[in-house]
Design a protein around this motif. Structure first.
Motif, PDB file in Angstrom:
ATOM      1  N   TYR A  23       1.014  -1.240   0.003  1.00  0.00           N
ATOM      2  CA  TYR A  23      -0.400  -0.228  -0.044  1.00  0.00           C
ATOM      3  C   TYR A  23       0.827   1.209  -0.341  1.00  0.00           C
ATOM      4  O   TYR A  23       1.879   1.042   0.692  1.00  0.00           O
ATOM      5  CB  TYR A  23      -0.720  -0.267   1.650  1.00  0.00           C
ATOM      6  N   TRP A  59       0.918   5.268   0.815  1.00  0.00           N
ATOM      7  CA  TRP A  59      -0.476   6.205   2.307  1.00  0.00           C
ATOM      8  C   TRP A  59       0.511   7.594   2.166  1.00  0.00           C
ATOM      9  O   TRP A  59       1.361   8.227   2.599  1.00  0.00           O
ATOM     10  CB  TRP A  59      -0.321   5.283   4.036  1.00  0.00           C
ATOM     11  N   LYS A  85      -4.113  11.414   3.508  1.00  0.00           N
ATOM     12  CA  LYS A  85      -5.238  10.778   2.603  1.00  0.00           C
ATOM     13  C   LYS A  85      -5.193   9.126   3.665  1.00  0.00           C
ATOM     14  O   LYS A  85      -5.466   8.728   4.255  1.00  0.00           O
ATOM     15  CB  LYS A  85      -4.477  10.337   1.447  1.00  0.00           C
ATOM     16  N   SER A  86      -6.133   8.222   2.076  1.00  0.00           N
ATOM     17  CA  SER A  86      -6.576   7.143   2.270  1.00  0.00           C
ATOM     18  C   SER A  86      -5.359   5.755   1.778  1.00  0.00           C
ATOM     19  O   SER A  86      -4.940   6.517   0.866  1.00  0.00           O
ATOM     20  CB  SER A  86      -7.492   6.992   1.506  1.00  0.00           C
ATOM     21  N   PRO A  87      -4.887   5.025   2.554  1.00  0.00           N
ATOM     22  CA  PRO A  87      -4.083   4.077   2.148  1.00  0.00           C
ATOM     23  C   PRO A  87      -3.983   3.581   0.843  1.00  0.00           C
ATOM     24  O   PRO A  87      -5.667   3.543   0.801  1.00  0.00           O
ATOM     25  CB  PRO A  87      -4.078   3.283   3.118  1.00  0.00           C
ATOM     26  N   ALA A 142      -4.095   0.806  -2.101  1.00  0.00           N
ATOM     27  CA  ALA A 142      -3.410  -0.272  -2.534  1.00  0.00           C
ATOM     28  C   ALA A 142      -2.864  -0.164  -3.920  1.00  0.00           C
ATOM     29  O   ALA A 142      -3.280   0.188  -4.446  1.00  0.00           O
ATOM     30  CB  ALA A 142      -4.709  -1.577  -2.940  1.00  0.00           C
ATOM     31  N   LEU A 182       3.345   0.908   2.980  1.00  0.00           N
ATOM     32  CA  LEU A 182       3.369  -0.306   3.581  1.00  0.00           C
ATOM     33  C   LEU A 182       3.392  -1.532   3.413  1.00  0.00           C
ATOM     34  O   LEU A 182       2.201  -1.862   1.989  1.00  0.00           O
ATOM     35  CB  LEU A 182       2.156   0.102   4.149  1.00  0.00           C
ATOM     36  N   PHE A 235      -0.100  -5.428   9.030  1.00  0.00           N
ATOM     37  CA  PHE A 235       0.943  -4.861   8.270  1.00  0.00           C
ATOM     38  C   PHE A 235       2.664  -4.867   8.653  1.00  0.00           C
ATOM     39  O   PHE A 235       2.454  -5.077  10.331  1.00  0.00           O
ATOM     40  CB  PHE A 235       0.412  -3.261   8.538  1.00  0.00           C
ATOM     41  N   THR A 256       5.435  -1.662   9.615  1.00  0.00           N
ATOM     42  CA  THR A 256       5.831  -0.480  10.476  1.00  0.00           C
ATOM     43  C   THR A 256       5.914   0.622   9.276  1.00  0.00           C
ATOM     44  O   THR A 256       5.554   2.277   9.615  1.00  0.00           O
ATOM     45  CB  THR A 256       6.276  -0.082  11.340  1.00  0.00           C
TER      46      THR A 256
END
Lengths: 114, 112
Positions: free
Chosen positions: B36, B38, B42-44, B46, B89, B102, B104
């Motif tokens: 991902y 990020w 904002k939104s992570p 894909a 991520l 996940f 870090t």
């Protein structure tokens, strides 16, 4: 439309308050997720709903109560939270459950518990 | 407890540089590996879902490889641009716990 929306963006609440976080998607996805992310830590799964039924509860304290009223909506009801519950709460959805499906995330709700 | 590690923790490159990061995960019971991107506030987003040893996936200037036998995945960015600045991520699954674990993240900053 690959958007997952979350409201509110920010929430400040006292330890005796009751509040709810909302998540919505219109992609026809049948799995929805709540994650919690503390600062400088990775997102951690809290709950999974699959076909509107709770399929996973990662031993989350009962002061967090999820609800999936229909296939597009996911709520997280909060009651008697502690300051350590302050975090970013992320919602995600996927076409169906299972970890080979892409999860689409919302921007999160930043929660502060005083 | 599954241990998913990402390195480096942060990276600062100049526009035009190519770069790569690593995601390490347990090599037993592999099921899926996600990447991902990020961006702050904002939104992570894909990027890739990888399931087979030797998988290579590409999206524009970003590509990823997967080695399930040794437990690592590389993410490559060719010709970094300032808009690539984000946290990257990875997330791993064994398929038995029905969840993603996940790492870090690697925080990338691209400057002009």
């Amino acid at each position: 439309d690959t958007e997952v929306t979350q409201t509110p963006k920010h929430l400040v609440m006292g330890m005796t308050n009751k509040k709810s976080l909302k998540c919505e998607q219109h992609m026809g996805h049948r799995a929805m997720y709540w994650y919690k992310q503390k600062a400088k830590k990775p997102p951690e799964l809290m709950f999974v709903y699959s076909y509107e039924k709770l399929s996973i509860n990662e031993s989350v304290p009962s002061r967090f109560s999820p609800e999936c009223p229909n296939s597009s909506l996911l709520n997280l009801h909060l009651h008697a939270l502690q300051p350590e519950d302050s975090a970013l709460y992320l919602c995600a959805s996927s076409r169906q459950g299972g970890e080979r499906n892409t999860q689409y995330f919302g921007p999160g709700t930043r929660l502060t518990v005083l | 407890i599954l241990n998913v590690e990402q390195s480096p923790q942060s990276l600062h490159v100049q526009e035009g540089d190519s770069t790569n990061f690593t995601c390490s995960f347990p090599s037993s019971n592999f099921y899926a590996l996600h990447w991902y991107r990020w961006e702050t506030a904002k939104s992570p987003e894909a990027l890739f879902v990888m399931t087979l040893n030797g998988d290579e996936k590409k999206k524009g200037r970003i590509s990823a490889t997967l080695n399930t036998k040794e437990g690592y995945s590389y993410l490559y960015i060719k010709g970094s641009q300032p808009e690539d600045s984000a946290t990257y991520l990875c997330a791993f699954s064994t398929g038995t716990a029905s969840k993603l674990t996940f790492g870090t993240g690697t925080r990338l900053q691209v400057t002009l």
